[in-house]
Motif scaffolding. Structure first.
Motif, mmCIF file in Angstrom:
data_model
loop_
_atom_site.group_PDB
_atom_site.id
_atom_site.type_symbol
_atom_site.label_atom_id
_atom_site.label_comp_id
_atom_site.label_asym_id
_atom_site.label_seq_id
_atom_site.Cartn_x
_atom_site.Cartn_y
_atom_site.Cartn_z
ATOM 1 N N VAL A 74 -6.401 27.247 84.317
ATOM 2 C CA VAL A 74 -6.354 26.982 85.751
ATOM 3 C C VAL A 74 -5.155 27.673 86.376
ATOM 4 C CG1 VAL A 74 -5.170 24.774 85.445
ATOM 5 C CG2 VAL A 74 -6.426 25.185 87.539
ATOM 6 N N LEU A 75 -5.414 28.329 87.496
ATOM 7 C CA LEU A 75 -4.375 28.965 88.307
ATOM 8 C C LEU A 75 -4.634 28.553 89.751
ATOM 9 C CD1 LEU A 75 -4.487 32.546 86.743
ATOM 10 C CD2 LEU A 75 -2.735 30.813 86.350
ATOM 11 N N ILE A 76 -3.611 28.036 90.408
ATOM 12 C CA ILE A 76 -3.759 27.572 91.789
ATOM 13 C C ILE A 76 -2.534 27.998 92.588
ATOM 14 C CG2 ILE A 76 -3.927 25.563 93.308
ATOM 15 C CD1 ILE A 76 -5.377 24.075 91.048
ATOM 16 N N SER A 77 -2.777 28.631 93.723
ATOM 17 C CA SER A 77 -1.701 28.992 94.650
ATOM 18 C C SER A 77 -1.923 28.225 95.941
ATOM 19 C CB SER A 77 -1.698 30.493 94.943
ATOM 20 O OG SER A 77 -1.289 31.225 93.823
ATOM 21 N N GLY A 78 -1.058 27.258 96.190
ATOM 22 C CA GLY A 78 -1.113 26.483 97.414
ATOM 23 C C GLY A 78 0.201 26.563 98.153
ATOM 24 N N ALA A 79 0.297 25.797 99.217
ATOM 25 C CA ALA A 79 1.539 25.767 99.991
ATOM 26 C C ALA A 79 2.708 25.287 99.135
ATOM 27 C CB ALA A 79 1.368 24.880 101.219
ATOM 28 N N VAL A 80 2.434 24.370 98.215
ATOM 29 C CA VAL A 80 3.431 23.901 97.242
ATOM 30 C C VAL A 80 2.773 23.936 95.863
ATOM 31 C CG1 VAL A 80 4.682 22.442 98.871
ATOM 32 C CG2 VAL A 80 2.808 21.468 97.556
ATOM 33 N N PRO A 81 3.553 24.147 94.807
ATOM 34 C CA PRO A 81 2.969 24.163 93.463
ATOM 35 C C PRO A 81 2.342 22.811 93.104
ATOM 36 C CG PRO A 81 5.181 25.089 93.442
ATOM 37 C CD PRO A 81 4.977 24.474 94.791
ATOM 38 N N LEU A 82 1.242 22.872 92.371
ATOM 39 C CA LEU A 82 0.556 21.667 91.921
ATOM 40 C C LEU A 82 1.114 21.235 90.573
ATOM 41 C CD1 LEU A 82 -1.803 19.570 92.005
ATOM 42 C CD2 LEU A 82 -3.172 21.308 90.817
ATOM 43 N N VAL A 83 1.446 19.964 90.459
ATOM 44 C CA VAL A 83 1.803 19.370 89.170
ATOM 45 C C VAL A 83 0.648 18.450 88.805
ATOM 46 C CG1 VAL A 83 3.433 17.915 87.929
ATOM 47 C CG2 VAL A 83 4.269 19.537 89.650
ATOM 48 N N PHE A 84 0.062 18.682 87.633
ATOM 49 C CA PHE A 84 -1.133 17.949 87.227
ATOM 50 C C PHE A 84 -0.867 17.169 85.955
ATOM 51 C CE2 PHE A 84 -5.231 17.653 84.963
ATOM 52 C CZ PHE A 84 -5.950 16.957 85.913
ATOM 53 N N GLY A 96 0.714 29.924 89.692
ATOM 54 C CA GLY A 96 0.062 30.563 90.828
ATOM 55 C C GLY A 96 -0.882 31.674 90.403
ATOM 56 N N VAL A 97 -1.605 32.207 91.376
ATOM 57 C CA VAL A 97 -2.679 33.167 91.119
ATOM 58 C C VAL A 97 -2.223 34.586 91.434
ATOM 59 C CG1 VAL A 97 -5.097 33.720 91.528
ATOM 60 C CG2 VAL A 97 -4.316 31.361 91.795
ATOM 61 N N THR A 98 -1.572 35.227 90.458
ATOM 62 C CA THR A 98 -1.216 36.633 90.601
ATOM 63 C C THR A 98 -2.089 37.456 89.660
ATOM 64 O OG1 THR A 98 0.464 36.550 88.876
ATOM 65 C CG2 THR A 98 1.187 36.040 91.144
ATOM 66 N N LEU A 99 -2.155 38.740 89.912
ATOM 67 C CA LEU A 99 -2.981 39.608 89.085
ATOM 68 C C LEU A 99 -2.588 39.525 87.610
ATOM 69 C CD1 LEU A 99 -5.216 41.720 88.852
ATOM 70 C CD2 LEU A 99 -3.493 43.478 89.331
ATOM 71 N N ASN A 100 -1.305 39.581 87.311
ATOM 72 C CA ASN A 100 -0.873 39.521 85.909
ATOM 73 C C ASN A 100 -1.261 38.203 85.253
ATOM 74 O OD1 ASN A 100 0.166 42.106 85.909
ATOM 75 N ND2 ASN A 100 2.209 41.437 86.510
ATOM 76 N N LYS A 101 -1.107 37.094 85.968
ATOM 77 C CA LYS A 101 -1.464 35.794 85.391
ATOM 78 C C LYS A 101 -2.972 35.669 85.188
ATOM 79 C CE LYS A 101 2.659 33.540 87.064
ATOM 80 N NZ LYS A 101 3.239 32.622 88.015
ATOM 81 N N ALA A 149 -4.436 49.864 98.137
ATOM 82 C CA ALA A 149 -5.497 48.982 98.645
ATOM 83 C C ALA A 149 -6.190 48.262 97.490
ATOM 84 C CB ALA A 149 -6.509 49.793 99.434
ATOM 85 N N LEU A 150 -6.341 46.960 97.627
ATOM 86 C CA LEU A 150 -7.066 46.099 96.689
ATOM 87 C C LEU A 150 -6.491 46.068 95.278
ATOM 88 C CD1 LEU A 150 -10.701 46.855 97.877
ATOM 89 C CD2 LEU A 150 -9.261 44.925 98.494
ATOM 90 N N GLU A 151 -5.212 46.453 95.119
ATOM 91 C CA GLU A 151 -4.643 46.418 93.776
ATOM 92 C C GLU A 151 -4.626 45.000 93.217
ATOM 93 O OE1 GLU A 151 -0.751 47.684 91.169
ATOM 94 O OE2 GLU A 151 -0.670 47.916 93.315
ATOM 95 N N ASN A 152 -4.344 44.006 94.024
ATOM 96 C CA ASN A 152 -4.263 42.629 93.537
ATOM 97 C C ASN A 152 -5.496 41.843 93.962
ATOM 98 O OD1 ASN A 152 -1.813 43.179 92.287
ATOM 99 N ND2 ASN A 152 -0.706 42.828 94.175
ATOM 100 N N ALA A 153 -6.626 42.371 93.541
ATOM 101 C CA ALA A 153 -7.923 41.752 93.799
ATOM 102 C C ALA A 153 -8.784 41.925 92.554
ATOM 103 C CB ALA A 153 -8.599 42.380 95.013
ATOM 104 N N ILE A 154 -9.757 41.052 92.406
ATOM 105 C CA ILE A 154 -10.702 41.164 91.285
ATOM 106 C C ILE A 154 -11.986 41.757 91.846
ATOM 107 C CG2 ILE A 154 -12.059 39.902 89.577
ATOM 108 C CD1 ILE A 154 -10.013 37.646 89.779
#
Length: 155
Positions: A74-84, A96-101, A149-154
């Motif tokens: 799971v990777l989630i990028s929100g206004a604040v980090p999620l602690v689960f 968070g949701v970055t290309l490398n992650k 352009a679109l480097e950090n996209a799937i």
């Protein structure tokens, strides 16, 4: 990469990969330098919330005796980090949701899926996307960071 429910026992299982992107630093109101040509795209609230709810559901409710839950990436990028905190009491901050992650998490997910021909893979993405009717790109949190352009996209 944030992994929950890692079960390496033999036999078929369900392996989940959840992505929820709501915070885009390089889109409108993101706090960073805004990417050109995307003025209509801004921050989202529902993707991180939806991915969080799905994470809870998979962790506590999935019941498939023929392919029990074996892993959740799971990777989630929100206004604040999620602690689960999962059902076993393990608490982790979700990355968070970055290309490398995404690359690292996807490779781990694929490797686990490849361990048994009866494994079930679930992929979920919620966030901004771009498409032209022929191709679709799913935008990651670091979209717009690069001038390419679109480097950090799937795709």
């Amino acid at each position: 990469m944030t992994t929950f429910r890692l079960d390496a026992t033999a036999g078929a299982g369900t392996h989940v990969f959840l992505i929820g992107v709501g915070h885009y630093p390089h889109l409108k109101n993101g706090g960073g330098k805004q990417v050109k040509g995307q003025a209509q795209l801004g921050q989202l609230t529902s993707p991180p919330n939806t991915a969080h709810e799905l994470l809870k559901w998979f962790d506590t409710e999935l019941n498939n005796p023929e392919a029990p839950l074996k892993s959740v990436e799971v990777l989630i990028s929100g206004a604040v980090p999620l602690v689960f905190e999962d059902a076993d009491g393990l608490t982790q901050e979700v990355e968070g949701v970055t290309l490398n992650k995404v690359k690292v998490a996807a490779e781990a997910w694929f490797d686990r899926l490849d361990t048994d021909e009866n494994n079930i893979g679930v992929f979920y993405f919620c966030g901004h996307g771009l498409g032209d009717g022929y191709t679709t790109q799913l935008l990651l949190s670091d979209y717009g960071k690069s001038a390419i352009a679109l480097e950090n996209a799937i795709h």
